[in-house]
Design an enzyme around this catalytic site. Structure first.
Site, PDB file in Angstrom:
ATOM      1  N   HIS A 174       0.821  -1.209   0.000  1.00  0.00           N
ATOM      2  CA  HIS A 174       0.000   0.000   0.000  1.00  0.00           C
ATOM      3  C   HIS A 174       0.857   1.263   0.000  1.00  0.00           C
ATOM      4  CE1 HIS A 174      -2.716   2.904   2.343  1.00  0.00           C
ATOM      5  NE2 HIS A 174      -3.366   2.686   1.216  1.00  0.00           N
ATOM      6  N   GLU A 215       0.636  -0.821  -4.659  1.00  0.00           N
ATOM      7  CA  GLU A 215      -0.473   0.093  -4.910  1.00  0.00           C
ATOM      8  C   GLU A 215       0.090   1.494  -4.811  1.00  0.00           C
ATOM      9  OE1 GLU A 215      -3.981   2.634  -3.365  1.00  0.00           O
ATOM     10  OE2 GLU A 215      -1.959   2.355  -2.565  1.00  0.00           O
ATOM     11  N   LYS A 248      -7.026   9.019  -8.282  1.00  0.00           N
ATOM     12  CA  LYS A 248      -7.710   9.798  -7.250  1.00  0.00           C
ATOM     13  C   LYS A 248      -8.732  10.741  -7.875  1.00  0.00           C
ATOM     14  CE  LYS A 248      -6.171   8.401  -3.272  1.00  0.00           C
ATOM     15  NZ  LYS A 248      -7.157   7.587  -2.517  1.00  0.00           N
TER      16      LYS A 248
END
Ligand code: G3P
Ligand code: MG
Length: 246
Positions: free
Chosen positions: A15, A42, A119
């Site tokens: 992550h 990620e 995002k």
């Protein structure tokens, strides 16, 4: 020796890189993930005001760099001299805030695959510009580098799918909505990435039956997922991949 049920190595995603051990979303964090044996990272992407695509989680650089200000007020040259490492630990002083282009080049060298999370930020006015910029960056990947796309924004997944129909897409939900099946039918994703605390055996049974994969974020304690692997959990997104790797 009894071993705890766990994921296969390909099912573990670091992550923001190995962000427990190195500053998130930097080359150092991706390198650390590779050192730990992770195969996937990620990372979060967003646009600067001039259309440069950078790897960063927040909408400002305040928390994760030596600088301050909004991404929307920045251009590529503002990245020069920014320190995205010292906030985490002095050992990482001078670590750059990377563009996606720079990260894509490094992934090939590190032998890593990437889950690129697009995002949704208010300053991302043109979804087309955003996804085209992602497409241009990932087109530079090494032949062995696998890319998948995830987003909390179904529109981003739809736009990306139009450009790159072959890419795996994951819909991000903290907790999947009651009508997740109906919603997913309108989104070009066969994978859900959800918060691990919202997991249930019942949900995994329903998703498995329908050929939908589920990965869980952001879990940093293997005990919390132990009952879910046999129920079909497809993967984990974790700040410390070493906890889940053999
Ligand atoms: O990809 C899962 C996770 O990264 C989503 O939340 O806020 O850490 O980007 P966030
Ligand atoms: Mg993310």
């Amino acid at each position: 020796v009894e071993t705890m049920p766990g994921p296969r190595p390909d099912a573990v995603q670091a992550h923001r890189g190995a962000s427990a051990l190195a500053p998130e979303n930097t080359i150092a964090a991706f390198r650390k993930a590779a050192e730990q044996g992770a195969r996937w990272v990620e990372l979060d992407v967003a646009l600067l005001g001039d259309g440069t695509l950078v790897v960063i989680h927040d909408v400002t650089i305040d928390r994760t760099t030596s600088g301050s200000g909004s991404l929307s007020d920045m251009r590529r040259s503002d990245l020069d001299g920014l320190d995205a490492g010292s906030w985490f630990d002095g050992r990482f002083a001078g670590e750059p805030l990377p563009t996606l282009d720079a990260v894509i080049a490094e992934l090939g060298a590190l032998g890593l695959n990437a889950n690129v999370e697009i995002k949704q930020h208010a300053h991302h006015r043109s979804l087309d510009q955003l996804v085209q910029t992602v497409q241009t960056a990932i087109a530079q990947r090494a032949p062995q580098t696998e890319i998948m796309i995830s987003s909390f924004d179904p529109e981003a997944l739809r736009a990306m799918h139009t450009l790159e129909p072959e890419l795996e897409m994951a819909m991000l939900w903290g907790r999947p909505p009651e009508d997740w099946e109906a919603q997913l039918a309108t989104i070009p994703a066969r994978t859900i990435h959800m918060h691990f605390k919202a997991l249930s055996i019942g949900l995994l049974e329903e998703t498995s039956k329908r050929g939908i994969q589920v990965r869980a974020w952001t879990c940093n304690n293997p005990v919390q997922l132990v009952s879910f692997w046999d129920a079909g959990l497809a993967g984990v997104i974790t700040d410390d991949p070493s906890l889940f790797l053999p």
